[in-house]
Design an enzyme around this catalytic site. Structure first.
Site, mmCIF file in Angstrom:
data_model
loop_
_atom_site.group_PDB
_atom_site.id
_atom_site.type_symbol
_atom_site.label_atom_id
_atom_site.label_comp_id
_atom_site.label_asym_id
_atom_site.label_seq_id
_atom_site.Cartn_x
_atom_site.Cartn_y
_atom_site.Cartn_z
ATOM 1 N N GLY A 74 6.760 -7.078 -1.082
ATOM 2 C CA GLY A 74 6.532 -7.855 0.124
ATOM 3 C C GLY A 74 7.248 -7.218 1.297
ATOM 4 N N GLU A 75 7.718 -8.059 2.217
ATOM 5 C CA GLU A 75 8.461 -7.618 3.410
ATOM 6 C C GLU A 75 7.593 -6.869 4.419
ATOM 7 O OE1 GLU A 75 11.957 -5.340 2.469
ATOM 8 O OE2 GLU A 75 12.721 -6.818 1.039
ATOM 9 N N GLY A 76 6.324 -6.605 4.097
ATOM 10 C CA GLY A 76 5.497 -5.766 4.948
ATOM 11 C C GLY A 76 5.576 -4.293 4.605
#
Length: 343
Positions: free
Chosen positions: A310-312
């Protein structure tokens, strides 16, 4: 609820863009899916796209009451700790953002803590975490509306600040559970095909997670996007959905990260179908359910790297491909110019 309108791209221009690419100094189709991406970017821009030098990753953070049921291998306090890590510039997303030349800001959509002010923190908290979706609605209808509208406003402000492309990421312990419930209801997929390991569950943890999600699903039969968000959360997911709509309304591409951000995109498309034209799905994550979710959205992601952070991070890794595709249209000579010596 007031969300900005989104104009569909002019698909009639696709043929001219494809002809332009076919006329470049290369064999037909030699750049594969980069050519398809270039057409999409040209349609979004309504002509020659910008270079996308000015890029921003927005990491939306929020907590989930459902974590009380053991749906995550990590305690809810990790959300706040990771926000601090982003703001210190020490998370994986920070490292990747520096590597690809993107700015990063964190959005407090609903962290269950009072966060100190920081230049890279957007304080947009709707409430301190969602309620426990296993026993009650995670959010009220008004809270969902606030999150959607604030997400759209954040994206539009980023465009006003000069950003040409937005990448979207998230941080929220327990949010794969909410994303699985959203996928189940909006993509009409059996629940057991939507639930995965998340951030590091073992078999016992997965069984506990499945039981909690089944309990939440049995509590409500919601199928409309705003009602699904209200029943199952989360605030960061709702705000990301709003940001997708806001970016599309400003006619810029929005880079969709993994499972959770794709669930938010699923919500955005259900609310405003035209936003699908503006979404670049960046990677297929290792989380169970993501491949099927992408199939339901009828999209093929750019990368498959077995990411599940995740987190981009996956969106950032796709950013150079977006920039390369834009330059295919703007910087590559035509075959006619090469053959005639008009370079």
């Amino acid at each position: 609820m007031t969300l900005p309108s989104v104009a569909p791209v002019d698909t009639n221009a696709a043929g001219a863009l494809r002809a332009t690419i076919d006329g470049k100094a290369k064999p037909l189709g030699a750049l594969g899916r980069i050519e398809t991406l270039a057409v999409q970017l040209g349609l979004i821009a309504g002509g020659a796209p910008p270079a996308y030098d000015k890029a921003l990753l927005l990491v939306f953070a929020g907590d989930h009451g459902l974590t009380a049921e053991g749906v995550s291998a990590y305690p809810a306090s990790v959300t706040q700790a990771m926000v601090a890590t982003f703001l210190a510039g020490k998370a994986s997303a920070n490292a990747f953002a520096r590597a690809v030349g993107a700015d990063l800001k964190v959005v407090d959509a609903g962290v269950d803590a009072d966060l100190p002010a920081h230049p890279d923190l957007l304080a947009q908290k709707v409430r301190r975490g969602t309620r426990n979706a296993a026993i009650e609605s995670a959010l009220t209808a008004d809270e969902v509306t606030q999150a959607l509208e604030r997400g759209a406003a954040i994206a539009r402000q980023a465009v006003a600040d000069g950003y040409e492309v937005l990448a979207l990421g998230e941080m929220g312990i327990g949010n794969t559970a909410s994303a699985a419930l959203i996928m189940h209801r909006l993509a009409d997929v059996p629940l057991d095909q939507c639930v995965g390991l998340g951030a590091g569950h073992d078999a016992e943890g997965l069984a506990r997670k499945q039981a909690a999600i089944e309990c939440a699903a049995a509590r409500s039969g919601a199928t409309k996007p705003q009602e699904v968000l209200a029943q199952f959360g989360g605030l960061e997911i709702a705000m990301i959905a709003g940001a997708v709509i806001g970016a599309a309304s400003a006619r810029i591409p929005v880079l969709i990260d993994g499972f959770i951000v794709s669930a938010a995109a699923l919500v955005a498309v259900a609310l405003v179908p035209e936003v699908a034209d503006y979404c670049v799905f960046c990677h297929r994550s290792a989380e169970q359910g993501h491949a099927l979710m992408l199939q339901r959205l009828a999209v093929e992601p750019l990368l498959t790297l077995d990411l599940r952070l995740g987190e981009g991070t996956g969106a950032l890794l796709a950013l150079p491909l977006v920039r390369a595709a834009s330059r295919l249209l703007s910087d590559v000579a035509s075959l006619d110019d090469v053959l005639s010596g008009r370079l």
